[in-house]
Design an enzyme around this catalytic site. Structure first.
Site, PDB file in Angstrom:
ATOM      1  N   THR A 372       0.875  -1.162   0.000  1.00 25.89           N
ATOM      2  CA  THR A 372       0.000   0.000   0.000  1.00 25.89           C
ATOM      3  C   THR A 372       0.914   1.214   0.000  1.00 25.89           C
ATOM      4  OG1 THR A 372      -1.600  -1.266   1.264  1.00 25.89           O
ATOM      5  CG2 THR A 372      -1.824   1.113   1.396  1.00 25.89           C
ATOM      6  N   THR A 390      -3.979   1.918  -2.312  1.00 25.17           N
ATOM      7  CA  THR A 390      -3.323   0.622  -2.522  1.00 25.17           C
ATOM      8  C   THR A 390      -3.814  -0.113  -3.751  1.00 25.17           C
ATOM      9  OG1 THR A 390      -2.772  -1.464  -1.426  1.00 25.17           O
ATOM     10  CG2 THR A 390      -5.004  -0.640  -1.122  1.00 25.17           C
ATOM     11  N   ASN A 392      -3.295  -3.471  -3.177  1.00 25.01           N
ATOM     12  CA  ASN A 392      -3.222  -4.627  -2.290  1.00 25.01           C
ATOM     13  C   ASN A 392      -1.792  -5.138  -2.276  1.00 25.01           C
ATOM     14  OD1 ASN A 392      -4.130  -6.352  -0.334  1.00 25.01           O
ATOM     15  ND2 ASN A 392      -4.902  -7.879  -1.745  1.00 25.01           N
ATOM     16  N   GLY A 465      -0.225  -3.726   4.985  1.00 25.82           N
ATOM     17  CA  GLY A 465      -1.224  -4.764   5.174  1.00 25.82           C
ATOM     18  C   GLY A 465      -1.751  -4.780   6.585  1.00 25.82           C
TER      19      GLY A 465
END
Length: 563
Positions: A372, A390, A392, A465
């Site tokens: 991100t 982001t 991911n 994350g």
């Protein structure tokens, strides 16, 4: 005062007399009026230049956002989504949700085979992993409400950067070269990212420049309709994906009420659902508020133990209760109530670890990527924005839209493909985060703004994350409990616990052996890995005299620029 600060070296200083790791203190860039801190110096400079031209923090947000889509392809994007927290100079605050959504044809079993087993990589790699992007819609939502100079002036620097190119860093070269085989596996043509990259090489992205020009000339419709949408949908279909023109046309970004709460003398504003960040941050800080944290040695055994146990309980609640509030009735007030949190901490003991197997969600009345990216902005008028966005995982789904030059996200993995089965970050979910058409997937993104006595104190956020929440937590505590400066705080080693798996992740060589040995004796499992990085925090601290100190994380190529 220099207007540009490149990264501090990430040198480490150890002491034998201290039970915690000590970071050699460094002071970040200090400026008088305005600042942008982001993952790439090119983007920070573009945002700062907009502020110099008289633009506000929201103008700079848009310019920085599109610049990161060019200069930081691993996470900066127009094919992903994110969240923004803002605070105007009059003290009013708000939040914008431009998180991706599931396609209309999505369903809860779409990543399971006939036996009900998760199909490996289907939710992480390729066209089936893609959620409907929100980044462009988010930029226009911000502009419609707060923009002050012509939109074309905000996006043109990114267009020029894409067309003329920028020199990639050593870290970017390594990252691109390590991902080349996945780009090859997913796409039907050789993408420009598949070259053998070396530090200093020029990365030009003409197709992306043309896509950004369509956004410049046609606004939101330049992405969600017309040629770009046609290229997007056609290529995804060619790769076996299910995103339609209707999916793109129906997407909307949403203004939401942020999570706001008190921590001792501070007021904290963070993101609400579908980001779990604000709720979890509130739970953890309220869990440790009864303790005299500043009297506990920083990064000592007791400090790590307290934060770990508070985080363990919060992440257990996250797994059970949290999801998209447009689809699920989440009891936010109950989850962040002091009485509930105190009850959750009753089983905590300094004498031993509480195994996660013995910690479930509480009884009440009522994910992300390591890649991100985050940027923080304070303008010369006193407005502040904190934005986390982001794809991911790094480079998202690895799908690069043919003819349009932008990378698509793999955010569908942030749903619970199967309740109780962890996603790529080890996060476990329940039916609250199950896949449904047009639903937004749960996130850990935690853009945050801190105030003291009603005055702006700090703007911060990070990628990472599931580690985002604990990284923000530790940086807030570094400043408010241990009186660190912003760069000093960002440079500190970090640790993380998320209920399951039941391990404390620690940045390598950041914590001394005595601390780790004591934690193990108490029943904690320590996980260290040489390549492990927990977050790349980009933050701004308002100093007592009103000037600004930037904290640009040396774990990446991050940079602060201001004047």
């Amino acid at each position: 005062m220099k207007q540009l600060m490149l990264l501090f070296s990430f040198s480490l200083l150890f002491t034998n007399c201290n039970s915690s790791y000590t970071k050699k203190k460094k002071i970040g860039l200090i400026v008088q009026k305005a600042m942008v801190v982001s993952a790439k110096v090119e983007a920070s400079k573009i945002g700062s230049d907009i502020l110099k031209r008289g633009g506000n923090a929201y103008d700079a947000m848009i310019a920085t956002h599109f610049a990161l889509a060019v200069a930081y392809p691993v996470a900066g994007n127009i094919g992903g989504g994110g969240f923004m927290i803002y605070r105007n100079n009059d003290g009013t605050k708000g939040a914008l949700d431009f998180r991706e959504k599931a396609p209309i044809s999505a369903h809860k079993n779409m990543y399971l085979d006939s036996a009900g087993t998760i199909i490996k990589n289907k939710s992480t790699l390729g066209a089936n992993a893609v959620g409907i992007p929100g980044s462009v819609a988010g930029a226009f939502k911000v502009y419609e409400r707060f923009g002050s100079i012509p939109f074309k002036a905000l996006i043109q620097p990114a267009i020029d950067l894409a067309r003329n190119g920028f020199k990639i860093t050593k870290k970017q070269a390594i990252s691109l070269n390590n991902t080349a085989k996945k780009f090859q596996k997913v796409n039907t043509y050789k993408t420009l990212f598949e070259a053998k990259w070396k530090e200093g090489a020029l990365l030009k992205q003409e197709e992306l420049a043309q896509t950004l020009e369509r956004i410049r000339d046609f606004g939101r419709a330049g992405f969600y309709e017309g040629k770009t949408a046609e290229l997007f949908v056609k290529y995804v279909a060619q790769l076996g994906g299910v995103i339609s023109r209707e999916d793109l046309q129906k997407y909307t970004a949403i203004w939401r009420k942020p999570i706001t709460f008190e921590y001792k003398d501070y007021q904290i504003t963070s993101m609400t659902l579908p980001s779990s960040g604000g709720i979890c941050l509130a739970q953890i800080l309220k869990s440790i508020a009864p303790y005299n944290v500043s009297d506990i040695e920083h990064n000592s055994t007791k400090y790590i133990q307290l934060l770990t146990e508070a985080s363990r309980r919060s992440y257990a609640d996250r797994a059970h209760f949290l999801g998209d509030i447009d689809f699920v009735n989440v009891p936010i007030d109950s989850l962040t109530a002091t009485d509930y949190i105190n009850q959750r901490m009753q089983s905590f003991s300094w004498d031993k670890a509480t195994p996660s197997s013995e910690v479930s969600h509480g009884k009440i009345l009522g994910h992300e990527s390591d890649e991100t990216t985050h940027y923080s902005i304070i303008d010369q008028f006193g407005n502040a924005v904190s934005v986390t966005t982001t794809l991911n995982t790094g480079y998202g789904s690895k799908v690069v839209v043919k003819g349009a030059g932008f990378i698509l996200n793999n955010e569908m993995d942030d749903f619970s493909s199967k309740p109780g089965v962890p996603n790529v970050y080890g996060l476990v979910g329940s039916k609250a985060n199950a896949i449904a058409p047009e639903k937004r997937m749960l996130s850990s993104m935690t853009p945050t703004i801190v105030e003291k006595n009603g005055k702006l104190k700090m703007v911060l956020g990070t990628p990472g994350g599931s580690t985002i929440i604990t990284s923000i937590l530790q940086n807030i505590l570094n400043v408010v409990e241990y009186n660190m400066g912003m760069q000093e705080s960002v440079d500190q080693p970090r640790f993380h616990h998320q209920w399951l798996p039941d391990i404390i992740r620690m940045e390598p060589e950041g914590f001394n052996s005595k601390t780790k040995t004591t934690l193990k004796t108490l029943g904690y499992t320590i996980y260290e890995k040489k390549t492990l990085v927990i977050g790349k925090v980009d933050a701004i601290l308002v100093l007592p005299n009103g000037s600004l100190e930037g904290g640009a994380d040396a774990r990446g190529d991050d940079a602060a620029v201001g004047f």
